[in-house]
Design a protein around this motif. Structure first.
Motif, short mmCIF file in Angstrom:
data_model
loop_
_atom_site.label_atom_id
_atom_site.label_comp_id
_atom_site.label_asym_id
_atom_site.label_seq_id
_atom_site.Cartn_x
_atom_site.Cartn_y
_atom_site.Cartn_z
N LEU A 150 0.83 -1.20 0.00
CA LEU A 150 0.00 0.00 0.00
C LEU A 150 0.86 1.26 0.00
O LEU A 150 0.48 2.29 -0.53
N ARG A 254 -7.68 3.18 4.14
CA ARG A 254 -8.06 1.84 4.58
C ARG A 254 -7.86 1.79 6.10
O ARG A 254 -6.93 2.39 6.62
N GLU A 475 -2.50 -4.04 -1.82
CA GLU A 475 -3.51 -3.67 -2.82
C GLU A 475 -3.57 -4.80 -3.83
O GLU A 475 -2.53 -5.30 -4.29
#
Ligand code: NAD
Length: 490
Positions: A150, A254, A475
């Motif tokens: 990420l 997130r 991801e």
């Protein structure tokens, strides 16, 4: 400055860990970390502010791509070295856990031992193939998935298992190729800094891990505002988590939440009473009840209710309360003296509404004696609210069906336990319980580095551990490949 701490007048003064350096904050401010067992000063710790938080984020952001691009063998070597460093520092970290968080030796040793397994789990996870291939509708086309880091992940950790819970976030985020910023609890900052010591000595490339104790609101606001932070992994109370979830939504980060619980342990009438009593006692009195998964509600079926209450109360009364440095101590201090008043409030409310106090409800300084109540009903605060101390309620049930109804009558849903020899009933309960985790023939307290740890309802969302952390902290990208030319309509 290259050292994590220096001794000043007999007290360790700890620095921040940013971009691979031990450093003071610009404001050069420190706060005290107190020993909850003695009330004495344990350490002084530098406090990060906005400037240090931004530097930490920049360092993690600048470092993660090169780290993720290293061969897996080079990255796993850092984890193996970290395990060696952890072995060498095991006693030192155990001592810090005892002094800073009031953990008894057994609980401190468990945290350190868990982290060996965690490092090995993370190294193994890095070797797994996390993607899949898939056929697609267009002729000659197929797809595959890859998982990519990420970027920067920030971790916010609680005080109760401060080494294990923060390590779990750090280790799995790094294994997934991310950079990390850790904000340890203000109650256990030194334990958080020990994680930086371990990785610094293991040769983790500079910038990947940053540990910044300091004021929660200032560090939190900086982390939440910064678009480079792509994920926050939070463990703490539901009250704080709820507030932070709103902040995370503003910048669409997130967010995983590991929060509180009011976990039920169901003991059916055919259970071995002595076994059930031992399981229930460990499940509530481990770390003096300051465990998110603690079985703070024990539901016991009618035929064995009286015998269970009698034997459980006898065990509760027998546990030694005292200094966690003494080898026979089972119940050490609570982290905050104010928690005694919270527990008192729950007990007084329950007794005023008709509950029976079987033992305990006394405290001195930060020590609270094991406390057992029976006759608990849903109109009492203790039925619903987390006490986070060595107090539990025994509730009489007539059947497994009634147990399920009472167990699910809570806003929380972290862990549950069922003790019975009737596997059909056990499985029916396991499937019916509103709980992220259910342990059959065991208490509610269980955690493994590779298992999916997490809750439902107000206990949180997202899972931590092994490949489940890897999924949360990467991801997922879909890539398609066209073999030969595709026919387009224009
Ligand atoms: P807490 O919510 O008071 O604090 C948790 C962390 O949040 C701390 O680091 C604190 O400094 C930080 N924080 C508070 N306000 C913040 C803000 N505005 N911005 C950024 N950070 C902020 O919780 P606690 O007392 O440390 O821990 C006990 C709670 O944690 C209990 O409710 C327990 O059930 C829960 N817990 C849950 C799990 C789990 O895995 N589900 C594990 C351990 C503890």
């Amino acid at each position: 400055m290259s050292k994590s701490f220096e001794i000043v007048n007999g007290t360790p003064h700890y620095n921040l860990y940013i971009d691979g350096e031990w450093t003071r904050s610009l404001r050069n401010e420190s706060t005290d970390s107190m020993n909850p067992a003695t009330g004495e000063l344990f350490a002084r710790v530098q406090q990060a502010g906005k400037a240090e938080t931004e530097r930490a984020i920049s360092a993690a952001h600048g470092a993660y791509k090169a780290w993720a691009g290293l061969p897996v063998s080079a990255r796993e070597a850092v984890f193996f070295k970290a395990a060696d460093v952890l072995a060498a520092k095991a006693q030192e970290i155990t001592d810090v856990l005892i002094a800073e968080s009031g953990s008894i030796a057994g609980k401190s040793g468990f945290e350190v031992g868990y982290c060996f397994d965690l490092l090995r789990t993370a190294a193994a996870e890095m070797r797994r193939s996390p993607g899949e291939t898939m056929p697609l509708t267009a002729p000659g086309q197929f797809g595959f998935t890859v998982r990519q880091p990420l970027g920067v992940i920030a971790g916010i950790a609680p005080f109760n298992a401060p080494f294990l819970l923060a390590m779990k976030k750090v280790v799995m985020a790094l294994a997934a190729g991310n950079g990390f910023v850790l904000k340890p609890s203000e109650l256990t900052p030194v334990t958080g800094l020990k994680i930086a010591e371990v990785f610094d000595e293991a040769g983790l490339p500079k910038g990947l891990l940053n540990v910044i104790p300091g004021p929660a609101s200032e560090i939190g606001a900086t982390i939440f505002a910064d678009p480079r932070v792509r994920m926050i992994t939070f463990t703490g109370s539901t009250q704080t988590g709820r507030h932070l979830a709103v902040e995370a939504a503003k910048t669409l980060k997130r967010f995983t939440l590991e929060m509180g619980g009011k976990s039920p342990l169901i003991v059916l009438g055919d259970a071995d009473i002595d076994y059930a009593v031992k399981a229930a006692a460990f499940g509530i009195f481990f770390h003096q009840g300051q465990v998110c998964m603690a079985n703070s509600r024990i539901l016991v079926e009618e035929p064995i209710f009286d015998a269970f209450c009698e034997r459980f109360t006898a065990v509760a009364k027998s546990l030694k309360v005292g200094d966690p440095r003494e080898p026979d101590t089972v119940i050490g201090p609570l982290i905050r003296g104010t928690q005694c008043a919270v527990i008192d409030g729950h007990v007084e409310d329950a007794v005023a509404k008709g509950a029976k106090l079987l033992c305990g409800a006394t405290h001195k300084d930060q020590y609270y004696w094991p406390t057992v109540l029976s006759g608990i009903t849903p109109d009492m605060r203790i039925f619903h609210e987390e006490s986070f101390g060595p107090v539990t309620s025994i509730i009489k049930i007539k059947s497994a069906e009634e147990a399920l109804e009472i167990a699910n009558n809570t806003d929380y849903g972290l862990s549950a336990g069922v003790i019975t020899n009737d596997m059909q009933k056990a499985l029916d309960l396991a499937f019916g319980l509103d709980s992220g985790m259910v342990h059959l023939n065991d208490c509610t307290v269980s955690d493994e580095p590779h298992a999916p740890f997490g809750g439902v309802k107000n206990s949180g969302f997202g899972r931590e551990g092994g490949r489940f952390s890897m999924e949360e902290m990467t991801e997922l990208k879909w890539i398609t490949v066209q073999r030969g030319q595709r026919a387009f309509p224009m």
